[in-house]
Design an enzyme around this catalytic site. Sequence first.
Site, PDB file in Angstrom:
ATOM      1  N   ALA A   1       0.824  -1.210   0.000  1.00 13.65           N
ATOM      2  CA  ALA A   1       0.000   0.000   0.000  1.00 13.65           C
ATOM      3  C   ALA A   1       0.862   1.266   0.000  1.00 13.65           C
ATOM      4  CB  ALA A   1      -0.989  -0.043   1.159  1.00 13.65           C
ATOM      5  N   CYS A   2       0.544   2.206   0.871  1.00 14.10           N
ATOM      6  CA  CYS A   2       1.196   3.520   0.853  1.00 14.10           C
ATOM      7  C   CYS A   2       2.695   3.436   1.108  1.00 14.10           C
ATOM      8  CB  CYS A   2       0.570   4.428   1.904  1.00 14.10           C
ATOM      9  SG  CYS A   2      -1.166   4.757   1.573  1.00 14.10           S
ATOM     10  N   SER A   3       3.161   2.346   1.699  1.00 17.85           N
ATOM     11  CA  SER A   3       4.591   2.214   1.979  1.00 17.85           C
ATOM     12  C   SER A   3       5.325   1.418   0.904  1.00 17.85           C
ATOM     13  CB  SER A   3       4.794   1.566   3.352  1.00 17.85           C
ATOM     14  OG  SER A   3       4.413   2.470   4.374  1.00 17.85           O
ATOM     15  N   SER A   4       4.694   1.197  -0.217  1.00 20.04           N
ATOM     16  CA  SER A   4       5.336   0.382  -1.255  1.00 20.04           C
ATOM     17  C   SER A   4       6.655   0.988  -1.731  1.00 20.04           C
ATOM     18  CB  SER A   4       4.382   0.208  -2.440  1.00 20.04           C
ATOM     19  OG  SER A   4       3.219  -0.494  -2.040  1.00 20.04           O
TER      20      SER A   4
ATOM     21  N   SER B   1       1.705   5.422  -2.431  1.00 18.40           N
ATOM     22  CA  SER B   1       3.151   5.259  -2.238  1.00 18.40           C
ATOM     23  C   SER B   1       3.978   6.347  -2.912  1.00 18.40           C
ATOM     24  CB  SER B   1       3.593   3.893  -2.757  1.00 18.40           C
ATOM     25  OG  SER B   1       3.514   3.832  -4.164  1.00 18.40           O
TER      26      SER B   1
END
Lengths: 424, 424
Positions: A206-209, A385
């Site tokens: 998700a957003c931390s990819s 991300s």
Amino acid sequence: MPRYPVHATKIKLAQHIAAPGNTKLSTVEHVCVKFASLIGATSIAKFESLTMKQVVISGTGLYTPPFSISNEELVTCFNAYAEKFNTDNADAIAAGEVTALDLSSVAFIEKASGIKSRYVMEKEGILDPARMVSRIPERGDDELSLQAEMAVAAAHDALARAGRTPADIDMVLVACSNMQRAYPAMAVEVQDALGIDGYGFDMNVACSSATFGIQQAVAAVQSGQARAVLVLNPEITSGHLNWRDRDSHFIFGDACTAIVVEAKDTAVSQHQFEIIGTELKTRFSNAIRNNFGFLNRFDESGVGKADKLFRQQGRKVFKEVCPMAAEMIKATLAKAGVEVAQVSRYWLHQANLNMNLLIARLILGRDAEANEAPVILDTYANTSSAGSIIAFHKYQDDMAAGATGVICSFGAGYSIGCVIVRKV
Amino acid sequence: MPRYPVHATKIKLAQHIAAPGNTKLSTVEHVCVKFASLIGATSIAKFESLTMKQVVISGTGLYTPPFSISNEELVTCFNAYAEKFNTDNADAIAAGEVTALDLSSVAFIEKASGIKSRYVMEKEGILDPARMVSRIPERGDDELSLQAEMAVAAAHDALARAGRTPADIDMVLVACSNMQRAYPAMAVEVQDALGIDGYGFDMNVACSSATFGIQQAVAAVQSGQARAVLVLNPEITSGHLNWRDRDSHFIFGDACTAIVVEAKDTAVSQHQFEIIGTELKTRFSNAIRNNFGFLNRFDESGVGKADKLFRQQGRKVFKEVCPMAAEMIKATLAKAGVEVAQVSRYWLHQANLNMNLLIARLILGRDAEANEAPVILDTYANTSSAGSIIAFHKYQDDMAAGATGVICSFGAGYSIGCVIVRKV
């Protein structure tokens, strides 16, 4: 202490292997060559395979989609949809069987998020109250995929900035919060479109990819598996946003970032940031969730339901993630031996202005100056991300050699990724 | 040449740091400690951060689904479907407007693939000619997901075999050819269900997800990012198989494998295989493709079409992938300095018996003995990334210390992954 002399040792070692005894070695080099010999490093390749490289981000790139949607446009569409819904369901609403939809407003959106506009790959479909989703025709298998197209554009930008060509890259990661298809991997299509040898795969947290992708790239370069890695974050968030949900219809935007990660001792870029620490953390939460997927066909009763798009419990996320992110940044700095006072910039995940203000306060004990924690979510919204990387890409050229910064992502999972970098 | 003495050096270095001058050092240790000092390794952590660890697979695990479908059952269902289709469309078929469906047969399946049966998570729905897809009710967000459930079961098996508990694991990879959802990542749910601290993410490069996952784990352990990594391959191939396509309706099965990867110097398992070489390769091809994904909603005209499930050009794949896989194995062995004659076992991707027979011939110059290239696809069918790991899991206990084997995956992407291991 002297600098870890991998590159110098390699040169001396090569000379020493070619003509043992003829090479003049300093004391440092003598010990290095002896150590290399002890560990069986009778060749440069073997020595490299047993020692770790220092790693830099040598270039970043950004693809910004062609269409921007203002809050005003978005609210006009949403309210037309909501008013029609309320009119069509007037009797049921009056009877208490259906809940009337609240209207959205520009003021509500800006106060809740700090977002003023967002980019998307197609806007007519989104702004049609009878549709409210992009209208982009499918492409044939032989055409470049939409998501790959974004990645290729961002990759070219990053390669140019890194002073690299596709021939210099060994590994391609497509790391983002949703993949256009399962196989062939998006990364392999992008690799092919760029003309890169080697290998690629897709990864998602998700957003931390992007930050997790950077760490995979770091490990690949450190351990000699790849000379250089392209990390690509093609986020088509418009594809998993529920544009009919008042609480979240404004939060996302599309964009793609690209990052070149490579060995410091051979990097040629004018824009190098040495990676001096990375830390990743995940802790399970359903507060941000999307149940769309290939197993939906096992139970057709759920197909098309709202849980097959992005959903979040915004206040819960805010409350739980902000302290986690701040603690993570502090812990990562401490582990790398860097004081908070030494950090001149925080490129934070760009989801919500209020989150970033709070996280900065939790780290600094005061409000951040504008240039300490740059904001791009006002015009890009939450690009998942890509967000922290857009900030890093746009706000780095003024930094002097030796200046330290922190890239930090946080979001669904929950997932948090910290990357400490120092301008070379 | 002496063995790379990381562990011994660590102990001596610790003693040396605690009481410099008091520690008796052998010549080897003296050079190592001096090297450690030169590179700034004034602490064990710093020394570890500058040197690479050797890595082992310390345990594998397997989850086999509760239901098996024989070729006979599958053909009975398929032919009932095809006959009904042909009857229902008799006029159009007679008029040349619709092509009649060919029937399937047990003999055709076995000859084409070597597959006799396959496991699935639910079989009634698959064997209902009016449905031909599993019927598994959706679960609530607070229940463990189907895919996570398989991964947890396989993980427990692998941890037990490795002599490890969740507290020993720092990183969880869910690496498989299709994810149940985009976020939160499946790996984070599995991590939570197992009670593992640290972090996880999802990765996908189709049939090679397990071998690519192993290399990510190797790099993470080599570089000190993780003490130990769990690589999980929960393959619910029944979810993306088109059970109505005669050419492919028999090829897939469900299964989940688990692999524990950790540092050799601290591993405690009785079942260790040192990883002595890994090579990954991807080359783009549309010969195996599945266009299902979150962007399908951008063009609703394509929803539900056959290209939203697994499709392949089988003969093209056979012809192109077999030589690639054989060349890759030979190149990986050569790079690791291992002769083909030294390899006692090949755990090949389990897609098709004829592919494996040909690949073995291309490597060996003769037919493989049964125990040189074990077959599990007869009862499991193609379980995508899990296949070569099932073979490795089931056919390793007879190997003596020092015996060398090759795990090799190949498939959609195209993607090929080779892992050379040696029994400790």
